[in-house]
Design a protein around this motif. Structure first.
Motif, PDB file in Angstrom:
ATOM      1  N   VAL A 259       0.842  -1.193   0.000  1.00 25.75           N
ATOM      2  CA  VAL A 259       0.000   0.000   0.000  1.00 25.75           C
ATOM      3  C   VAL A 259       0.880   1.246   0.000  1.00 25.75           C
ATOM      4  O   VAL A 259       1.801   1.369   0.810  1.00 25.75           O
ATOM      5  N   PHE A 260       0.588   2.160  -0.909  1.00 25.83           N
ATOM      6  CA  PHE A 260       1.228   3.475  -0.949  1.00 25.83           C
ATOM      7  C   PHE A 260       0.182   4.485  -0.461  1.00 25.83           C
ATOM      8  O   PHE A 260      -0.858   4.663  -1.106  1.00 25.83           O
ATOM      9  N   TYR A 261       0.453   5.114   0.665  1.00 24.38           N
ATOM     10  CA  TYR A 261      -0.518   5.982   1.333  1.00 24.38           C
ATOM     11  C   TYR A 261       0.131   7.360   1.466  1.00 24.38           C
ATOM     12  O   TYR A 261       1.105   7.530   2.202  1.00 24.38           O
ATOM     13  N   SER A 262      -0.386   8.336   0.744  1.00 31.54           N
ATOM     14  CA  SER A 262       0.255   9.646   0.714  1.00 31.54           C
ATOM     15  C   SER A 262      -0.713  10.757   1.110  1.00 31.54           C
ATOM     16  O   SER A 262      -1.934  10.646   0.925  1.00 31.54           O
ATOM     17  N   MET A 263      -0.151  11.838   1.657  1.00 30.06           N
ATOM     18  CA  MET A 263      -0.943  12.982   2.092  1.00 30.06           C
ATOM     19  C   MET A 263      -0.113  14.246   1.891  1.00 30.06           C
ATOM     20  O   MET A 263       1.075  14.285   2.232  1.00 30.06           O
ATOM     21  N   THR A 264      -0.726  15.267   1.345  1.00 27.38           N
ATOM     22  CA  THR A 264      -0.041  16.545   1.146  1.00 27.38           C
ATOM     23  C   THR A 264      -0.151  17.375   2.420  1.00 27.38           C
ATOM     24  O   THR A 264      -1.258  17.691   2.868  1.00 27.38           O
ATOM     25  N   GLY A 265       1.011  17.700   3.000  1.00 30.23           N
ATOM     26  CA  GLY A 265       1.005  18.449   4.249  1.00 30.23           C
ATOM     27  C   GLY A 265       0.233  17.711   5.320  1.00 30.23           C
ATOM     28  O   GLY A 265       0.422  16.514   5.522  1.00 30.23           O
ATOM     29  N   ASP A 266      -0.678  18.419   5.990  1.00 28.62           N
ATOM     30  CA  ASP A 266      -1.527  17.813   7.009  1.00 28.62           C
ATOM     31  C   ASP A 266      -2.982  17.783   6.549  1.00 28.62           C
ATOM     32  O   ASP A 266      -3.905  17.737   7.364  1.00 28.62           O
ATOM     33  N   ASN A 267      -3.164  17.830   5.235  1.00 22.68           N
ATOM     34  CA  ASN A 267      -4.497  17.901   4.650  1.00 22.68           C
ATOM     35  C   ASN A 267      -5.077  16.500   4.469  1.00 22.68           C
ATOM     36  O   ASN A 267      -4.731  15.787   3.519  1.00 22.68           O
ATOM     37  N   ARG A 268      -5.953  16.092   5.347  1.00 20.52           N
ATOM     38  CA  ARG A 268      -6.514  14.731   5.308  1.00 20.52           C
ATOM     39  C   ARG A 268      -7.387  14.491   4.083  1.00 20.52           C
ATOM     40  O   ARG A 268      -7.600  13.348   3.682  1.00 20.52           O
ATOM     41  N   GLN A 269      -7.920  15.558   3.524  1.00 20.41           N
ATOM     42  CA  GLN A 269      -8.752  15.385   2.334  1.00 20.41           C
ATOM     43  C   GLN A 269      -7.913  15.067   1.101  1.00 20.41           C
ATOM     44  O   GLN A 269      -8.446  14.645   0.075  1.00 20.41           O
ATOM     45  N   SER A 270      -6.602  15.277   1.205  1.00 25.56           N
ATOM     46  CA  SER A 270      -5.724  15.032   0.050  1.00 25.56           C
ATOM     47  C   SER A 270      -5.164  13.617   0.026  1.00 25.56           C
ATOM     48  O   SER A 270      -4.384  13.269  -0.868  1.00 25.56           O
ATOM     49  N   ILE A 271      -5.529  12.798   1.018  1.00 25.01           N
ATOM     50  CA  ILE A 271      -4.956  11.453   1.112  1.00 25.01           C
ATOM     51  C   ILE A 271      -5.273  10.635  -0.134  1.00 25.01           C
ATOM     52  O   ILE A 271      -6.409  10.599  -0.613  1.00 25.01           O
TER      53      ILE A 271
END
Length: 443
Positions: free
Chosen positions: A20-32
């Motif tokens: 699994v590749f799990y990424s997030m921009t900054g601390d923005n949970r909606q961008s996961i």
């Protein structure tokens, strides 16, 4: 904390057989963003690491900005050993020496392990160390594969640790609590002991919220094979009587493999002479003759007994011997309880769901009462349960028996986030915050 950079967690999950590749921009949970790649390997062998490297390379091509990026890697819980060890309370140097001696006594391969330790509790007589260990060879191969494909692991950790860290991040009031957690996925459940905000033990149950049917009561005996103790006793008796071996029915094809046999993708076996044995027992001979499987009679105790005459070489209609060696196989059969032990039959959908959820309750209480080594570090305050919000109605009914259970079941309440990408993947989300939290569990 994160700025606007892309943060990535790479997880190896042998329970789901996925990378699994799990990424997030900054601390923005909606961008996961989540990418899952399935694999067939059942262990981290050379073939697996080759596939793992190929997937890292492909992910790097898809995300050029991640080249030479720092990532967090989450390995399976069973790749990490967790334990506790008591050492007489002397001076620190003597305790460190005593710790190493005790570990080498307990683990003959101790020198092959990378070890982290934390003083979990102490008194005037002794100190209790919490220990996590991982094989150096596995860790080295993991890091080498990542670096070769231009990913730099900042640390390697395991799901129980990252899940507890996610709880601490999302539910600050539980950050330093001691509890048992049930992180219930669709097809399996991760059970975690947390002591003062640290994951100190974990286990996996091979069933999840898929068993919470609202139409039938699920028989626990049918969920997975947990009758091996029974088989051991049966086989000991049979060996003493020089009878045939009893085995799990599903394992029959494996026990009949001989040199030269080839196991095909569909599970059938091709013998050296060209004979094909299908998974249902049907035999297809080289000349095309089809021999149907022999029906076996099932005893009341769930034992399926093969026709012993076949072992002597029965003949079918054309006079050719049928090779169906006599055997006994243990098949899973729902246990029939005496009437006085049976619970009332559910009358509506929610009653069915509750009866099935009681399986989780039983296992949680069993873990609590059967792990004194962990519960003595700190008495669990509650059982924290993470599962889809649609099942939150269960907690009121379960806690009606709190006096008897002696512990409260608490909902993680995923509706607070209303973001399944976070709450269904706590073991991934928590890795974002594990660099500075519970570092004892990082390698």
């Amino acid at each position: 904390m994160f700025g606007n950079k892309l943060n990535t967690v790479i997880s190896i999950n042998f329970q789901e057989k996925s990378i699994v590749f799990y990424s997030m921009t900054g601390d923005n949970r909606q961008s996961i963003n989540v990418k899952r790649v399935l694999f067939r390997s059942s262990e981290p062998d050379e073939k697996f690491f080759k596939f793992f490297g190929e997937q890292l390379a492909e992910y790097g091509r898809e995300n050029p900005s991640l080249q030479a990026a720092v990532v967090s890697v989450v390995v399976p819980d069973n790749a990490v050993v967790t334990d506790t060890v008591n050492i007489p309370a002397i001076n620190r140097k003597a305790m460190d020496n005593g710790f190493e001696l005790a570990m080498k006594t307990m683990y003959t391969n101790f020198d092959e392990m990378k070890t982290n330790k934390m003083l979990a509790a102490s008194n005037k007589q002794y100190g209790t160390f919490f220990v996590t260990m991982i094989k150096k060879e596995f860790l080295s191969e993991l890091n080498k594969t990542c670096v070769t494909n231009r990913f730099l692991p900042t640390f390697v950790t395991f799901p129980a640790n990252t899940t507890v860290n996610a709880v601490g991040k999302l539910r600050p009031k539980f950050k330093r609590s001691s509890y048992l957690m049930l992180d219930i996925k669709e097809n399996y459940t991760r059970v975690i002991f947390a002591v003062k905000g640290h994951a100190v033990g974990a286990s996996v149950l091979p069933f999840g919220f898929e068993i919470l049917s609202d139409k039938k009561v699920v028989a626990e005996d049918m969920l997975f094979d947990h009758s091996f103790a029974d088989l051991t006793v049966i086989n000991a008796n049979e060996r003493a009587k020089a009878k045939s071996l009893t085995m799990m029915a599903e394992d029959r094809s494996q026990t009949e493999l001989e040199p030269g046999d080839v196991v095909n993708i569909d599970g059938s076996i091709t013998k050296e002479d060209g004979t094909v044995i299908q998974t249902d027992g049907t035999i297809i001979r080289p000349d095309g003759t089809v021999v149907p499987p022999v029906e076996n009679a099932q005893d009341d105790d769930g034992l399926v007994t093969g026709d012993d005459s076949n072992a002597q070489g029965d003949e079918d209609d054309d006079g050719t011997p049928v090779e169906q060696g006599g055997f006994k196989a243990y098949q899973r059969v729902a246990r029939k309880l005496p009437k006085f032990m049976q619970r009332p039959t559910p009358t509506n959908a929610r009653d069915f769901v509750y009866e099935n959820f009681r399986i989780f309750v039983k296992w949680a209480l069993s873990y609590l009462r059967g792990n004194d080594q962990l519960t003595t570090l700190a008495e669990p305050e509650f059982v924290l349960v993470n599962m889809p919000a649609e099942y939150d109605f269960l907690f009121e009914r379960v806690n009606a028996d709190k006096a008897e259970q002696k512990i409260e079941f608490v909902s993680f309440d995923p509706a607070i986030e209303d973001n399944a990408t976070v709450t269904h993947n706590l073991e991934l989300f928590g890795a974002f915050y594990s660099r500075n939290v519970n570092t004892t569990n990082n390698f």
